[in-house]
Design an enzyme around this catalytic site. Sequence first.
Site, PDB file in Angstrom:
ATOM      1  N   ASP A 106     -59.787 -40.255  37.266  1.00 12.26           N
ATOM      2  CA  ASP A 106     -61.095 -39.726  37.669  1.00 12.26           C
ATOM      3  C   ASP A 106     -62.033 -40.792  38.228  1.00 12.26           C
ATOM      4  O   ASP A 106     -63.257 -40.696  38.097  1.00 12.26           O
ATOM      5  CB  ASP A 106     -61.789 -39.000  36.495  1.00 12.26           C
ATOM      6  CG  ASP A 106     -60.938 -37.870  35.952  1.00 12.26           C
ATOM      7  OD1 ASP A 106     -60.208 -37.259  36.748  1.00 12.26           O
ATOM      8  OD2 ASP A 106     -61.003 -37.604  34.731  1.00 12.26           O
ATOM      9  N   LYS A 109     -60.815 -41.134  43.303  1.00  6.02           N
ATOM     10  CA  LYS A 109     -59.737 -41.348  44.289  1.00  6.02           C
ATOM     11  C   LYS A 109     -59.818 -40.347  45.440  1.00  6.02           C
ATOM     12  O   LYS A 109     -59.692 -40.701  46.608  1.00  6.02           O
ATOM     13  CB  LYS A 109     -58.351 -41.216  43.604  1.00  6.02           C
ATOM     14  CG  LYS A 109     -58.125 -42.251  42.507  1.00  6.02           C
ATOM     15  CD  LYS A 109     -56.817 -42.016  41.778  1.00  6.02           C
ATOM     16  CE  LYS A 109     -56.791 -40.773  40.932  1.00  6.02           C
ATOM     17  NZ  LYS A 109     -57.681 -40.780  39.765  1.00  6.02           N
ATOM     18  N   GLY A 113     -57.107 -33.818  39.198  1.00  3.84           N
ATOM     19  CA  GLY A 113     -58.170 -33.032  39.827  1.00  3.84           C
ATOM     20  C   GLY A 113     -58.937 -33.985  40.717  1.00  3.84           C
ATOM     21  O   GLY A 113     -59.631 -34.862  40.217  1.00  3.84           O
ATOM     22  N   HIS A 114     -58.746 -33.880  42.022  1.00  3.78           N
ATOM     23  CA  HIS A 114     -59.380 -34.806  42.964  1.00  3.78           C
ATOM     24  C   HIS A 114     -60.469 -34.052  43.728  1.00  3.78           C
ATOM     25  O   HIS A 114     -60.186 -33.090  44.446  1.00  3.78           O
ATOM     26  CB  HIS A 114     -58.331 -35.391  43.922  1.00  3.78           C
ATOM     27  CG  HIS A 114     -57.310 -36.248  43.212  1.00  3.78           C
ATOM     28  ND1 HIS A 114     -56.303 -36.895  43.856  1.00  3.78           N
ATOM     29  CD2 HIS A 114     -57.174 -36.567  41.895  1.00  3.78           C
ATOM     30  CE1 HIS A 114     -55.584 -37.583  42.968  1.00  3.78           C
ATOM     31  NE2 HIS A 114     -56.090 -37.378  41.771  1.00  3.78           N
ATOM     32  N   GLN A 130     -54.008 -39.853  38.426  1.00  9.82           N
ATOM     33  CA  GLN A 130     -54.308 -40.497  37.146  1.00  9.82           C
ATOM     34  C   GLN A 130     -54.779 -41.938  37.382  1.00  9.82           C
ATOM     35  O   GLN A 130     -55.345 -42.209  38.425  1.00  9.82           O
ATOM     36  CB  GLN A 130     -53.089 -40.451  36.202  1.00  9.82           C
ATOM     37  CG  GLN A 130     -52.770 -39.064  35.659  1.00  9.82           C
ATOM     38  CD  GLN A 130     -52.012 -38.182  36.648  1.00  9.82           C
ATOM     39  OE1 GLN A 130     -50.966 -38.558  37.147  1.00  9.82           O
ATOM     40  NE2 GLN A 130     -52.534 -37.012  36.913  1.00  9.82           N
TER      41      GLN A 130
HETATM   42  P1  GDP Z   1     -60.355 -38.460  41.013  1.00 12.27           P
HETATM   43  O1  GDP Z   1     -59.515 -37.704  40.048  1.00 12.27           O
HETATM   44  O2  GDP Z   1     -60.142 -39.940  40.905  1.00 12.27           O
HETATM   45  O3  GDP Z   1     -60.240 -37.980  42.426  1.00 12.27           O
HETATM   46  O4  GDP Z   1     -61.871 -38.210  40.561  1.00 12.27           O
HETATM   47  P2  GDP Z   1     -62.528 -36.808  40.119  1.00 12.27           P
HETATM   48  O5  GDP Z   1     -62.723 -35.974  41.316  1.00 12.27           O
HETATM   49  O6  GDP Z   1     -61.781 -36.220  38.985  1.00 12.27           O
HETATM   50  O7  GDP Z   1     -63.879 -37.302  39.494  1.00 12.27           O
HETATM   51  C1  GDP Z   1     -64.800 -38.039  40.219  1.00 12.27           C
HETATM   52  C2  GDP Z   1     -66.135 -37.283  40.226  1.00 12.27           C
HETATM   53  O8  GDP Z   1     -67.151 -38.150  40.677  1.00 12.27           O
HETATM   54  C3  GDP Z   1     -66.137 -36.117  41.185  1.00 12.27           C
HETATM   55  O9  GDP Z   1     -67.017 -35.136  40.689  1.00 12.27           O
HETATM   56  C4  GDP Z   1     -66.679 -36.719  42.475  1.00 12.27           C
HETATM   57  O10 GDP Z   1     -67.326 -35.758  43.306  1.00 12.27           O
HETATM   58  C5  GDP Z   1     -67.702 -37.681  41.915  1.00 12.27           C
HETATM   59  N1  GDP Z   1     -67.916 -38.899  42.697  1.00 12.27           N
HETATM   60  C6  GDP Z   1     -67.051 -39.632  43.454  1.00 12.27           C
HETATM   61  N2  GDP Z   1     -67.660 -40.741  43.919  1.00 12.27           N
HETATM   62  C7  GDP Z   1     -68.931 -40.706  43.471  1.00 12.27           C
HETATM   63  C8  GDP Z   1     -70.039 -41.587  43.605  1.00 12.27           C
HETATM   64  O11 GDP Z   1     -69.996 -42.646  44.209  1.00 12.27           O
HETATM   65  N3  GDP Z   1     -71.204 -41.208  42.967  1.00 12.27           N
HETATM   66  C9  GDP Z   1     -71.312 -40.057  42.245  1.00 12.27           C
HETATM   67  N4  GDP Z   1     -72.456 -39.771  41.666  1.00 12.27           N
HETATM   68  N5  GDP Z   1     -70.276 -39.208  42.115  1.00 12.27           N
HETATM   69  C10 GDP Z   1     -69.092 -39.541  42.702  1.00 12.27           C
HETATM   70  P1  IMO Z   2     -56.767 -37.604  38.084  1.00 20.15           P
HETATM   71  O1  IMO Z   2     -55.688 -37.719  39.117  1.00 20.15           O
HETATM   72  C1  IMO Z   2     -57.946 -38.174  33.915  1.00 20.15           C
HETATM   73  C2  IMO Z   2     -54.867 -37.533  30.873  1.00 20.15           C
HETATM   74  C3  IMO Z   2     -55.028 -36.346  29.953  1.00 20.15           C
HETATM   75  C4  IMO Z   2     -54.336 -36.888  28.714  1.00 20.15           C
HETATM   76  C5  IMO Z   2     -53.183 -37.697  29.280  1.00 20.15           C
HETATM   77  C6  IMO Z   2     -51.861 -36.955  29.334  1.00 20.15           C
HETATM   78  O2  IMO Z   2     -57.720 -36.489  38.306  1.00 20.15           O
HETATM   79  O3  IMO Z   2     -57.426 -38.929  37.860  1.00 20.15           O
HETATM   80  P2  IMO Z   2     -50.916 -34.984  30.850  1.00 20.15           P
HETATM   81  O4  IMO Z   2     -51.425 -33.613  31.104  1.00 20.15           O
HETATM   82  O5  IMO Z   2     -50.753 -35.831  32.060  1.00 20.15           O
HETATM   83  O6  IMO Z   2     -49.663 -34.985  30.013  1.00 20.15           O
HETATM   84  O7  IMO Z   2     -52.039 -35.670  29.923  1.00 20.15           O
HETATM   85  O8  IMO Z   2     -53.563 -38.046  30.594  1.00 20.15           O
HETATM   86  N1  IMO Z   2     -54.902 -37.206  32.319  1.00 20.15           N
HETATM   87  C7  IMO Z   2     -55.925 -37.486  33.129  1.00 20.15           C
HETATM   88  N2  IMO Z   2     -57.128 -38.012  32.857  1.00 20.15           N
HETATM   89  N3  IMO Z   2     -57.609 -37.878  35.185  1.00 20.15           N
HETATM   90  C8  IMO Z   2     -56.388 -37.371  35.474  1.00 20.15           C
HETATM   91  O9  IMO Z   2     -55.963 -37.187  36.733  1.00 20.15           O
HETATM   92  C9  IMO Z   2     -55.497 -37.107  34.416  1.00 20.15           C
HETATM   93  N4  IMO Z   2     -54.253 -36.592  34.343  1.00 20.15           N
HETATM   94  C10 IMO Z   2     -53.890 -36.669  33.057  1.00 20.15           C
HETATM   95  O10 IMO Z   2     -56.380 -36.054  29.730  1.00 20.15           O
HETATM   96  O11 IMO Z   2     -55.195 -37.782  28.047  1.00 20.15           O
HETATM   97 MG    MG Z   3     -59.740 -36.297  38.510  1.00 18.01          MG
END
Ligand code: GDP
Ligand code: IMO
Ligand code: MG
Length: 424
Positions: A13, A16, A40-41, A222
């Site tokens: 998270d 990416k 979840g991207h 991840q």
């Molecule tokens: P990922 O799994 O690495 O793609 O990240 P996620 O989408 O799960 O979580 C990142 C969250 O931070 C999302 O809600 C993005 O919209 C938000 N986000 C990404 N970059 C920034 C930033 O520079 N500032 C803020 N405030 N939010 C961001």
């Molecule tokens: P993105 O790509 C954050 C965590 C789960 C749990 C552990 C194992 O959005 O960054 P799993 O379902 O893979 O067997 O769970 O890994 N986890 C993540 N945490 N971002 C993710 O993906 C994750 N994918 C799995 O919360 O702790």
């Molecule tokens: Mg994510």
Amino acid sequence: MSVDVLIGLQWGDEGKGKIVDYLAPNYDIIARFQGGPNAGHTLVVNKEKIVLHTIPSGILHDNTYNLIGNGVVINPITLCQEMVKVKSWGVNIQKYLMIAEKAHLILPTHKVLDAASEAAKGKAKIGSTLRGIGPTYMDKTGRNGLRIGDILTSDFKSKYQKLKEKHLEIIRMYDFDFDIEEEEKAWFESIEELKNYSIVAGEYYVNNALANGKRILAEGAQGSMLDIDFGTYPFVTSSNTITAGACNGLGVAPNKIKEVIGISKAYCTRVGSGPFPTELDDEVGEEIRKAGFEFGATTGRPRRCGWIDLVALRYACFLNGVTQIALTKADVLNDFASIEACTSYNVQGKKSMELPFELQEKMDCNYTSFPGWQSDLLGSNYGDLPVNLQNYVSFLEDYLKVPVSMVSTGPEREKLLLKQEAIV
Ligand code: GDP
Ligand code: IMO
Ligand code: MG
């Protein structure tokens, strides 16, 4: 041409999806190489938000092809739901999405096994996303799995039935109640739907593209601290999330990889169980969660929040061969009077910059403090950023011996400042 790899350096998270979406116009192909719908991207474009779980984050750009690589595990239901969403953005997904035939399938019973295993672990549960990831990779390495290519074979139903029976045996041992009738129906409908899309030999697709001078960005899911080998085992995911995973997960040789773009938040989060040395259980952690809206993009769970952990980040930098860092969510710290960075742990009475075999739930951390910048991040050049933020970035670069090339200042695509001319 070469492959650049983009990976998360923390516990996932890191943002990416946003950075891949920003960089996508520099590439011909964006390729996911591991993980599955546990990811979840989030992409924010024209004030609208979309969360991608299986489809690579380049899909919203014209003329960018997107490959779901062999290292990914696919739930056909989730993938079809995502396709519907992406189509509603006007994307010609039939043209721009490829699915590797060697990618493994998540069966409804894999999800049941995930849930049963977690329930059996009680307090020691991993906190998995319950998407069936672990059991699917177990079947892959156990040589029992079903792959995308199998859906095109005439005996697919009987292969499915055989694997399902195996799963039912195991579930019986767990004594776990479940009902997959509806889901199974939807699963087979989605399998039929997937037959309308481009199912390809991913390794040929990628290597032919390279031979033809195409540029590829491999998109990790991840983060490095969730890597099956090097993460905080057993509180990890079931795939190799580090750069090396891009080779296995796409069929590209290591000498084809050029830039490695590591993504880190300006602080740190984790969702699910397991050690988190710099976690803040107090109002500061709560403040970060609120300011950063730190709730899981896949499960909606509140993310645990803490300060940046440079010991873990340094580890991630060398494991991945990171050549540049994108620092995200700097804006989340705008209101903080001071900011901390963990620079070492105290292990058995000694200062250490190395990760011990097993991290404690909370480590005894040594911190360096920085004065906050306490202002909004408005300008459009790196030099416009507050000096205190620039000093913080310089400290990270000195400590990690890796340049920060980008600073993200908001969720939107355009909220990104290049510190150096884009290296990609
Ligand atoms: P990922 O799994 O690495 O793609 O990240 P996620 O989408 O799960 O979580 C990142 C969250 O931070 C999302 O809600 C993005 O919209 C938000 N986000 C990404 N970059 C920034 C930033 O520079 N500032 C803020 N405030 N939010 C961001
Ligand atoms: P993105 O790509 C954050 C965590 C789960 C749990 C552990 C194992 O959005 O960054 P799993 O379902 O893979 O067997 O769970 O890994 N986890 C993540 N945490 N971002 C993710 O993906 C994750 N994918 C799995 O919360 O702790
Ligand atoms: Mg994510």
